[in-house]
Design an enzyme around this catalytic site. Structure first.
Site, PDB file in Angstrom:
ATOM      1  N   HIS A 187       0.827  -1.205   0.000  1.00 32.59           N
ATOM      2  CA  HIS A 187       0.000   0.000   0.000  1.00 32.59           C
ATOM      3  C   HIS A 187       0.865   1.262   0.000  1.00 32.59           C
ATOM      4  O   HIS A 187       0.616   2.191  -0.769  1.00 32.59           O
ATOM      5  CB  HIS A 187      -0.909  -0.027   1.229  1.00 32.59           C
ATOM      6  CG  HIS A 187      -1.753   1.200   1.391  1.00 32.59           C
ATOM      7  ND1 HIS A 187      -3.017   1.316   0.843  1.00 32.59           N
ATOM      8  CD2 HIS A 187      -1.512   2.374   2.033  1.00 32.59           C
ATOM      9  CE1 HIS A 187      -3.509   2.512   1.150  1.00 32.59           C
ATOM     10  NE2 HIS A 187      -2.626   3.178   1.866  1.00 32.59           N
ATOM     11  N   GLU A 188       1.905   1.274   0.835  1.00 33.84           N
ATOM     12  CA  GLU A 188       2.767   2.452   0.915  1.00 33.84           C
ATOM     13  C   GLU A 188       3.555   2.649  -0.380  1.00 33.84           C
ATOM     14  O   GLU A 188       3.700   3.773  -0.872  1.00 33.84           O
ATOM     15  CB  GLU A 188       3.724   2.326   2.106  1.00 33.84           C
ATOM     16  CG  GLU A 188       3.044   2.184   3.467  1.00 33.84           C
ATOM     17  CD  GLU A 188       2.112   3.335   3.789  1.00 33.84           C
ATOM     18  OE1 GLU A 188       2.274   4.431   3.216  1.00 33.84           O
ATOM     19  OE2 GLU A 188       1.208   3.150   4.616  1.00 33.84           O
ATOM     20  N   HIS A 214       1.457   4.236  -3.011  1.00 36.62           N
ATOM     21  CA  HIS A 214       1.355   5.697  -2.953  1.00 36.62           C
ATOM     22  C   HIS A 214       2.497   6.364  -3.721  1.00 36.62           C
ATOM     23  O   HIS A 214       2.308   7.389  -4.377  1.00 36.62           O
ATOM     24  CB  HIS A 214       1.394   6.173  -1.500  1.00 36.62           C
ATOM     25  CG  HIS A 214       0.068   6.079  -0.800  1.00 36.62           C
ATOM     26  ND1 HIS A 214      -1.090   6.610  -1.316  1.00 36.62           N
ATOM     27  CD2 HIS A 214      -0.273   5.515   0.392  1.00 36.62           C
ATOM     28  CE1 HIS A 214      -2.094   6.384  -0.478  1.00 36.62           C
ATOM     29  NE2 HIS A 214      -1.625   5.727   0.565  1.00 36.62           N
ATOM     30  N   GLU A 273      -6.307   6.330  -1.744  1.00 35.71           N
ATOM     31  CA  GLU A 273      -6.248   5.166  -0.856  1.00 35.71           C
ATOM     32  C   GLU A 273      -6.685   3.901  -1.588  1.00 35.71           C
ATOM     33  O   GLU A 273      -6.066   2.847  -1.455  1.00 35.71           O
ATOM     34  CB  GLU A 273      -7.125   5.397   0.382  1.00 35.71           C
ATOM     35  CG  GLU A 273      -6.644   6.504   1.291  1.00 35.71           C
ATOM     36  CD  GLU A 273      -5.280   6.224   1.889  1.00 35.71           C
ATOM     37  OE1 GLU A 273      -5.002   5.060   2.241  1.00 35.71           O
ATOM     38  OE2 GLU A 273      -4.474   7.157   1.980  1.00 35.71           O
TER      39      GLU A 273
END
Length: 260
Positions: free
Chosen positions: A131-132, A135, A197
């Site tokens: 997820h990070e 981004h 997100e």
């Protein structure tokens, strides 16, 4: 500008259907869409480097090699799968019970001991790491900053127009400005942030699969996380998706990709 056109512009900006025209859109192959980019990579890198140094000074770095090795092992595999190897990645564990993790656009990743302690498997760690990294691949920080800059430009231009209009219109300027401020917040900034997100979730699941981790455990991790949330905020007023929406979207993506 006529009174009717001013009103239409106000309504459009407040609803989030109108943005001030500015050059600087760029295609992002990782997302399959174009993005508004008003901040340069050099500016973002400089800000990120300073933020990282500030974090290293402000936070207490955990020196336990077992935690560091685990974070780096998973991080390096996920980064390789993402193709974001041009960044100078660094993975640091902070000695705090905080259940959180974050990333800077320059590839600096911070995980707190608290979140690592609740990750039963490396697949759970890869869920958050993916997820990070998502981004970063999505250039979400640059886009977020650009959206805020564009929104502020719109507010400034409109404030100038209001100030120069006739008294019949100007007497309502305070009410209009307040409504416009809310419109910019809820109509432009926050929905894009929630979309970031979702995008990071989808990219993270793909990076998990590409690096040999089980994407299905991403759903298990977020379900477990949802049980820890003591406060529930209405999704329309939050910068993050609700737990239910996040899990549902993740399941749909896993099914569509054939990971299930």
């Amino acid at each position: 500008m006529s009174l009717m056109r001013r009103r239409e512009l106000i309504i459009g900006l407040a609803a989030g259907t109108v943005l001030p025209f500015v050059p600087g859109c760029a295609d992002n192959p990782a997302l399959g869409r174009s993005q508004l980019m008003l901040i340069s990579d050099g500016q973002l890198a400089q800000l990120s480097d300073q933020a990282w140094q500030d974090s290293l000074q402000r936070e207490r770095v955990l020196r336990d090699p077992a935690y560091t090795r685990r974070l780096q092992r998973v991080g390096e595999r996920v980064v390789q799968a993402s193709g974001q190897t041009h960044h100078n990645w660094e993975f640091v564990v902070f000695d705090s019970d905080t259940v959180n993790a974050w990333v800077l656009p320059n590839g600096k990743v911070g995980f707190y001991k608290g979140i690592l302690d609740i990750m039963a498997t490396d697949d759970h760690l890869a869920t958050v790491m993916g997820h990070e990294v998502g981004h970063v691949a999505g250039r979400h920080s640059a886009e977020r900053a650009s959206q805020q800059m564009a929104a502020q430009m719109g507010v400034s231009l409109l404030a100038s127009a209001i100030g120069s209009s006739n008294s019949q219109y100007a007497q309502y300027s305070n009410d209009i400005g307040a409504a416009l401020g809310m419109g910019v917040t809820y109509g432009i900034i926050l929905p894009y942030s929630r979309e970031h997100e979702y995008e990071a979730d989808r990219l993270g699941v793909d990076y998990m699969a590409g690096s040999g981790y089980d994407p299905r455990q991403a759903v298990d991790f977020w379900i477990a996380m949802s049980t820890m949330n003591e406060h529930h905020v209405a999704e329309f007023a939050s910068t993050h998706p609700s737990d239910e929406s996040r899990i549902a979207e993740m399941r749909r993506h896993i099914q569509a990709r054939g990971y299930a």
